[in-house]
Structures are given as structure tokens and as C-alpha cells.
Design an enzyme around this catalytic site. Structure first.
Site, PDB file in Angstrom:
ATOM      1  N   ASP A 185      -1.010   4.403   3.205  1.00  0.00           N
ATOM      2  CA  ASP A 185       0.073   4.559   2.367  1.00  0.00           C
ATOM      3  C   ASP A 185       0.130   3.227   1.221  1.00  0.00           C
ATOM      4  O   ASP A 185      -0.667   2.226   1.708  1.00  0.00           O
ATOM      5  CB  ASP A 185       1.590   4.555   2.888  1.00  0.00           C
ATOM      6  CG  ASP A 185       1.942   3.028   3.763  1.00  0.00           C
ATOM      7  OD1 ASP A 185       0.820   2.677   4.588  1.00  0.00           O
ATOM      8  OD2 ASP A 185       2.587   2.780   3.688  1.00  0.00           O
ATOM      9  N   GLU A 203       3.007   1.304   6.716  1.00  0.00           N
ATOM     10  CA  GLU A 203       2.758   0.155   6.621  1.00  0.00           C
ATOM     11  C   GLU A 203       3.820  -0.346   5.569  1.00  0.00           C
ATOM     12  O   GLU A 203       4.453  -1.532   5.759  1.00  0.00           O
ATOM     13  CB  GLU A 203       1.488  -0.307   6.444  1.00  0.00           C
ATOM     14  CG  GLU A 203       1.075  -1.755   6.977  1.00  0.00           C
ATOM     15  CD  GLU A 203       1.460  -2.759   5.797  1.00  0.00           C
ATOM     16  OE1 GLU A 203       1.486  -4.109   6.261  1.00  0.00           O
ATOM     17  OE2 GLU A 203       1.553  -2.622   4.783  1.00  0.00           O
TER      18      GLU A 203
HETATM   19 ZN   LIG Z   1      -1.529  -3.708   3.119  1.00  0.00          ZN
END
Ligand SMILES: [Zn+2]
Length: 357
Positions: A58, A117
Site C-alpha cells: 500500500d 502499513e
Molecule cells: Zn513504508
């Protein structure tokens, strides 16, 4: 992968591109979606030693002012442009290529890939780690591909991270006229001494691997626009970036004690987004350092600065270090990486994979 606009929580097909490349390199891929987040675990080989690479597909939103299409994946003058080029699709591709190039040997190589993340990090790495633990797949060592290099590829490896704790202190008094203070109760007169005591205290002097812990006030507010009114309530906010001499529990106890001694009826609310951790330098980190120096000619500094990363979750299970591209353009417009740097990182990862034992 850059052409798949995987802005958290969207995956947009980014992980399918990676999974397909890994499968054609002999990896077995297990998709592990949690909530609306795509994740997967891929492995090749059996037995030990087990080396895992952790990464996130992501990316943060592109924002304005790009000269190159943020999801175009264009190469111009030897530089690859696009959101995630540096943080961290570039490093993921480098590791996948390194694993595909490395000759088969004893032991296991795996990848822990998350799509969560840059967001809440609730349905990603922690849950994949739980699955890995339940299935006997916790590695001997984990390498995270965050862009740790500062000026040139190879200058910085992260072997730990500071913890981050935020607190809100609310002191309640009684509103009144400033000319008649005996009829009121000014909460600021208790909050300010509490804050003075907190900021006057030296948390520690740092350690061999960490800079000193730091408490920073971020807000003091009464919501009171009038100059002749004693406010009814005063609120302060603070953040502590702390090293491994402290924990959420020890800092919460300290805050509670200091605040209570100056403002007995204050309400204290504490949140911790990550505990501090340190991977003591050992054979695996020495090997990583050696691979970097061998390929790039640069001997990396082993550091613990900067913000948090998913390594904080991995550290609960196994030794972890972070090494990746130069992070100068991460989260910026025209995020980019020279193709030569991607190839050099691939060579570092491949050298590390071949020598890891
Ligand atoms: Zn990163």
C-alpha cells in the site's frame, strides 16, 4: 506494481502482480485477507534457516504537483517515477528479483506482504504474524524493506525504533470572572505546574543505540476567547518518543504520578502506537552490514531514529532489521528511484540471501 493504485486500503491488483512473479520463481503463496485489507505470505524451500522479507504494497495518496504520472511507472533518464517507487514497492521488487536469481539451497525464504502499513496497521502485519506463529512459520530473522538509506544506498540500517506515546491531560475547574477569582477555580493554575514538572524532567540520557527520550507538548487549550473569563476546563496534549529504557506502562505510571501531584482531579488519557524495540547487533545484522558494504562500498550506520514502522510488530516474534532504498522522495510528489539503485539493492539482497545461514 506502481501502475496499480494501491492507496491504503485499496489493493487495486498490486499484490496479484507480485504473487504471480513469486509463483513463477517457485514460491507458494497463501492469501491472507483480513477485513478489507489484502495480505499474503509466500515461501520457498523448507527447514532452516528461515529468512523472511516484510514489505507493504500500500502507498500514501499521491497529492498534487506531479510532473510524472503518480501511477504511470515511467522511466525517464534512468529514473523510475511513481508513488511507492521508494516506499516501498521498489524494495519489494528488488527482493523478489533477488530471491528469483538466488540459487536454490537449504533453508526457507519467505515474504510477508501487507496492504495496511500506511493506514491503521490493524489488519495487516500483526494478523499475518499471528497466522505465521499458529502455523510454525516464524522466521529466524526478518528484513524489512523500508527506505532506510539517507543520502546514498547503504548508509543506514535500522536495528530498532523508538516508541511513540501520546497523552491528553484535562483539568476541570469552575468558570468565573477574572476580577472575582475567589468565586471560580482556574484549571490552568494546576495544569501549567504539572506541564512544567513534566517538561523539566530528563527522561534519560540516551543509550549506545538510542538518542535520549523526548517529551514534547503539542497543545495547551481552554477554548476560551475572552480575556475576562476564567475558563472552566484546560486541556494539554503531548507526545513522547521513547527509547527502550521505557515502556507504555512505565511512562503511564510516571505521567499519572506527576499530574496527580499538581492537578489531583485531572483526567489523563494515554495511547501508545508502538513500544520501542532493539535488535541487539548479532550475526544476522553483521551479515547484512557486510553484504551492503560488499555490494555498495558503503559501510552502513546502525540506527534507531525516525518514525515507527511495521518492524515494531515483527520484533515481538523474531530479530528484525530494516534496509532499503534512499528515502529522500518518499511520500512526496514525483517519488522516484534511479534504476541503478534498484539494481544495486537487488544485488545487496541477493548477496544476503545467498550467505544467510
Ligand atoms: Zn513504508
Amino acid at each position: 506494481m506502481i501502475r496499480r493504485a494501491s492507496v491504503t486500503p485499496e489493493d487495486a491488483g498490486a499484490q496479484a502482480v507480485l504473487a504471480q512473479a513469486l509463483e513463477s520463481a517457485g514460491f507458494t503463496v497463501t492469501h491472507l485477507p483480513f477485513g478489507n485489507i489484502e495480505n499474503f505470505y509466500a515461501e520457498r524451500g523448507a527447514g532452516g534457516p528461515h529468512l523472511c522479507f516484510a514489505g507493504h504494497t500500500d502507498v500514501v495518496p499521491p497529492g498534487p504537483n506531479w510532473r510524472h504520472a503518480p501511477f504511470g511507472g515511467e522511466v525517464a533518464d534512468g529514473v523510475l517515477y511513481g508513488r511507492g517507487a521508494s516506499d516501498m514497492k521498489g524494495a519489494i521488487a528488488a527482493f523478489a528479483a533477488a530471491a528469483a536469481n538466488a540459487p536454490a539451497k537449504d533453508g526457507k525464504i519467505s515474504l510477508l506482504i501487507t496492504g495496511d502499513e500506511e493506514g491503521e496497521a490493524l489488519n495487516g502485519t500483526t494478523k499475518v504474524l499471528d497466522w505465521m506463529a499458529a502455523n510454525g512459520k516464524i522466521p529466524d530473522f526478518c528484513l524489512v524493506g523500508e527506505p532506510t538509506s539517507r543520502a546514498v544506498l547503504g548508509d543506514v540500517v535500522k536495528i530498532g525504533r523508538r516508541g511513540s506515546l501520546s497523552a491528553t491531560i484535562t483539568v476541570t475547574g469552575r468558570q468565573g470572572h477574572v476580577a472575582y477569582p475567589h468565586l471560580a477555580d482556574n484549571p490552568l493554575h494546576r495544569l501549567i505546574p504539572a506541564l512544567a514538572a513534566l517538561t523539566a524532567h530528563e527522561l534519560d540520557g540516551g543509550t549506545a543505540w538510542f538518542q535520549p527520550s523526548s517529551l514534547q507538548l503539542t497543545s495547551v487549550d481552554t477554548g476560551n476567547p475572552a480575556r475576562n473569563v476564567i475558563p472552566a476546563q484546560a486541556t494539554a496534549q503531548l507526545n513522547i518518543r521513547f527509547n527502550n529504557l521505557h515502556s507504555q506502562a512505565s511512562l503511564s505510571d510516571w505521567l499519572t504520578e506527576i499530574v496527580a501531584s499538581h492537578a489531583p482531579n485531572a483526567a489523563l488519557h494515554v495511547t501508545c502506537s508502538g513500544e520501542a524495540f532493539l535488535t541487539q547487533p548479532g550475526p544476522a545484522t553483521a551479515l547484512l552490514t557486510d553484504s551492503i558494504a560488499h555490494v555498495t562500498g558503503v559501510t552502513p550506520a546502525q540506527e534507531t531514529g525516525g518514525g515507527t514502522s511495521d518492524a515494531r510488530f515483527i520484533a515481538r516474534h523474531c530479530p528484525v532489521a530494516e534496509f532499503g532504498l534512499v528515502g529522500a522522495t518518499m511520500h512526496q510528489a514525483d517519488e522516484c528511484v534511479p534504476v541503478s539503485e534498484l539494481l544495486a539493492l537487488t544485488a545487496v539482497y541477493q548477496n544476503f540471501i545467498e550467505r544467510f545461514a
